[in-house]
Design a protein around this motif. Structure first.
Motif, PDB file in Angstrom:
ATOM      1  N   ASN A   1      27.635  21.232 -10.552  1.00  0.00           N
ATOM      2  CA  ASN A   1      28.764  22.135 -10.799  1.00  0.00           C
ATOM      3  C   ASN A   1      29.293  21.991 -12.230  1.00  0.00           C
ATOM      4  N   PRO A   2      30.062  22.967 -12.705  1.00  0.00           N
ATOM      5  CA  PRO A   2      30.535  22.957 -14.104  1.00  0.00           C
ATOM      6  C   PRO A   2      31.364  21.730 -14.480  1.00  0.00           C
ATOM      7  N   ASP A   3      32.046  21.138 -13.505  1.00  0.00           N
ATOM      8  CA  ASP A   3      32.854  19.952 -13.788  1.00  0.00           C
ATOM      9  C   ASP A   3      32.000  18.690 -13.854  1.00  0.00           C
ATOM     10  N   ARG A   4      30.705  18.843 -13.540  1.00  0.00           N
ATOM     11  CA  ARG A   4      29.741  17.737 -13.532  1.00  0.00           C
ATOM     12  C   ARG A   4      30.177  16.596 -12.620  1.00  0.00           C
ATOM     13  N   THR A   5      30.738  16.959 -11.476  1.00  0.00           N
ATOM     14  CA  THR A   5      31.207  15.944 -10.543  1.00  0.00           C
ATOM     15  C   THR A   5      30.342  15.820  -9.298  1.00  0.00           C
ATOM     16  N   GLU A   6      29.607  16.863  -8.948  1.00  0.00           N
ATOM     17  CA  GLU A   6      28.757  16.787  -7.768  1.00  0.00           C
ATOM     18  C   GLU A   6      27.672  17.853  -7.817  1.00  0.00           C
ATOM     19  N   THR A   7      26.608  17.600  -7.068  1.00  0.00           N
ATOM     20  CA  THR A   7      25.528  18.582  -7.001  1.00  0.00           C
ATOM     21  C   THR A   7      25.627  19.358  -5.692  1.00  0.00           C
ATOM     22  N   PHE A   8      25.134  20.572  -5.716  1.00  0.00           N
ATOM     23  CA  PHE A   8      25.093  21.434  -4.540  1.00  0.00           C
ATOM     24  C   PHE A   8      23.651  21.858  -4.313  1.00  0.00           C
ATOM     25  N   THR A   9      23.262  21.939  -3.067  1.00  0.00           N
ATOM     26  CA  THR A   9      21.932  22.396  -2.722  1.00  0.00           C
ATOM     27  C   THR A   9      22.066  23.690  -1.944  1.00  0.00           C
ATOM     28  N   PHE A  10      21.460  24.740  -2.457  1.00  0.00           N
ATOM     29  CA  PHE A  10      21.478  26.047  -1.803  1.00  0.00           C
ATOM     30  C   PHE A  10      20.207  26.220  -0.997  1.00  0.00           C
ATOM     31  N   ILE A  11      20.328  26.772   0.187  1.00  0.00           N
ATOM     32  CA  ILE A  11      19.171  27.061   1.024  1.00  0.00           C
ATOM     33  C   ILE A  11      18.693  28.473   0.711  1.00  0.00           C
ATOM     34  N   LEU A  12      17.400  28.588   0.484  1.00  0.00           N
ATOM     35  CA  LEU A  12      16.774  29.862   0.154  1.00  0.00           C
ATOM     36  C   LEU A  12      15.614  30.101   1.121  1.00  0.00           C
ATOM     37  N   TRP A  13      15.136  31.317   1.173  1.00  0.00           N
ATOM     38  CA  TRP A  13      13.911  31.589   1.928  1.00  0.00           C
ATOM     39  C   TRP A  13      13.174  32.746   1.285  1.00  0.00           C
ATOM     40  N   TRP A  14      11.904  32.818   1.588  1.00  0.00           N
ATOM     41  CA  TRP A  14      11.045  33.864   1.024  1.00  0.00           C
ATOM     42  C   TRP A  14      11.169  35.138   1.834  1.00  0.00           C
ATOM     43  N   LYS A  15      11.321  36.266   1.140  1.00  0.00           N
ATOM     44  CA  LYS A  15      11.330  37.574   1.791  1.00  0.00           C
ATOM     45  C   LYS A  15      10.699  38.563   0.826  1.00  0.00           C
ATOM     46  N   LYS A  16       9.562  39.097   1.201  1.00  0.00           N
ATOM     47  CA  LYS A  16       8.845  40.072   0.369  1.00  0.00           C
ATOM     48  C   LYS A  16       8.669  39.577  -1.066  1.00  0.00           C
ATOM     49  N   MET A  17       8.136  38.383  -1.208  1.00  0.00           N
ATOM     50  CA  MET A  17       7.791  37.797  -2.502  1.00  0.00           C
ATOM     51  C   MET A  17       8.993  37.505  -3.410  1.00  0.00           C
ATOM     52  N   LYS A  18      10.190  37.380  -2.848  1.00  0.00           N
ATOM     53  CA  LYS A  18      11.333  36.951  -3.644  1.00  0.00           C
ATOM     54  C   LYS A  18      12.113  35.918  -2.837  1.00  0.00           C
ATOM     55  N   LEU A  19      12.849  35.085  -3.544  1.00  0.00           N
ATOM     56  CA  LEU A  19      13.694  34.097  -2.880  1.00  0.00           C
ATOM     57  C   LEU A  19      15.042  34.727  -2.579  1.00  0.00           C
ATOM     58  N   CYS A  20      15.523  34.517  -1.368  1.00  0.00           N
ATOM     59  CA  CYS A  20      16.791  35.101  -0.924  1.00  0.00           C
ATOM     60  C   CYS A  20      17.871  34.038  -0.781  1.00  0.00           C
ATOM     61  N   ILE A  21      19.096  34.475  -1.030  1.00  0.00           N
ATOM     62  CA  ILE A  21      20.298  33.681  -0.762  1.00  0.00           C
ATOM     63  C   ILE A  21      20.973  34.333   0.436  1.00  0.00           C
ATOM     64  N   SER A  22      21.448  33.519   1.354  1.00  0.00           N
ATOM     65  CA  SER A  22      22.092  34.087   2.541  1.00  0.00           C
ATOM     66  C   SER A  22      23.502  34.562   2.237  1.00  0.00           C
ATOM     67  N   PRO A  23      23.977  35.524   3.018  1.00  0.00           N
ATOM     68  CA  PRO A  23      25.386  35.927   2.883  1.00  0.00           C
ATOM     69  C   PRO A  23      26.275  34.781   3.352  1.00  0.00           C
ATOM     70  N   GLN A  24      27.515  34.799   2.958  1.00  0.00           N
ATOM     71  CA  GLN A  24      28.444  33.757   3.382  1.00  0.00           C
ATOM     72  C   GLN A  24      28.952  34.058   4.784  1.00  0.00           C
ATOM     73  N   PHE A  25      28.872  33.065   5.637  1.00  0.00           N
ATOM     74  CA  PHE A  25      29.382  33.179   6.993  1.00  0.00           C
ATOM     75  C   PHE A  25      30.497  32.173   7.167  1.00  0.00           C
ATOM     76  N   SER A  26      31.387  32.439   8.088  1.00  0.00           N
ATOM     77  CA  SER A  26      32.481  31.523   8.363  1.00  0.00           C
ATOM     78  C   SER A  26      32.559  31.287   9.855  1.00  0.00           C
ATOM     79  N   ASP A  27      32.861  30.031  10.235  1.00  0.00           N
ATOM     80  CA  ASP A  27      33.025  29.740  11.649  1.00  0.00           C
ATOM     81  C   ASP A  27      34.507  29.611  12.006  1.00  0.00           C
ATOM     82  N   SER A  28      35.392  30.027  11.094  1.00  0.00           N
ATOM     83  CA  SER A  28      36.826  29.947  11.368  1.00  0.00           C
ATOM     84  C   SER A  28      37.260  31.138  12.200  1.00  0.00           C
ATOM     85  N   THR A  29      38.444  31.030  12.770  1.00  0.00           N
ATOM     86  CA  THR A  29      38.972  32.111  13.598  1.00  0.00           C
ATOM     87  C   THR A  29      40.148  32.781  12.898  1.00  0.00           C
TER      88      THR A  29
END
Length: 98
Positions: A69-97
């Motif tokens: 991250n820009p503050d250089r305090t921690e790393t984040f790992t994003f999950i991606l998957w292949w779809k029609k020869m490109k890598l996809c990012i998932s939409p944001q989902f929430s489990d809150s009510t």
């Protein structure tokens, strides 16, 4: 990202049959990557990366991208998957009510 959601996405992508409904692709990773760089995020090089994306480690169906991250305090790992020869990012989902 909610860790439970991340585990669910990985399980779905590994176990689900190909004919099952697909998780929508919110963005092409290459576009999202440009946004991360513009916002001063730093890609973290990983072993077994793919050409052009030193931060992406991939298998046959799913991949991960590691970023500092820009503050250089921690790393984040994003999950991606292949779809029609490109890598996809998932939409944001929430489990809150909210």
């Amino acid at each position: 990202m909610n860790r439970l959601f991340a585990v669910g996405v990985i399980a779905y992508l590994v176990i689900a049959p190909v004919s099952a409904f697909a998780i929508p692709c919110a963005s092409d990773y290459s576009i999202y990557r440009k946004q991360l760089i513009a916002e001063k995020w730093t890609p973290v090089a990983v072993k077994n990366n793919i050409r052009g994306f030193t931060e992406v480690s991939t298998g046959s169906r799913i991949a991960t991208a590691k970023w500092l991250n820009p503050d250089r305090t921690e790393t984040f790992t994003f999950i991606l998957w292949w779809k029609k020869m490109k890598l996809c990012i998932s939409p944001q989902f929430s489990d809150s009510t909210e």
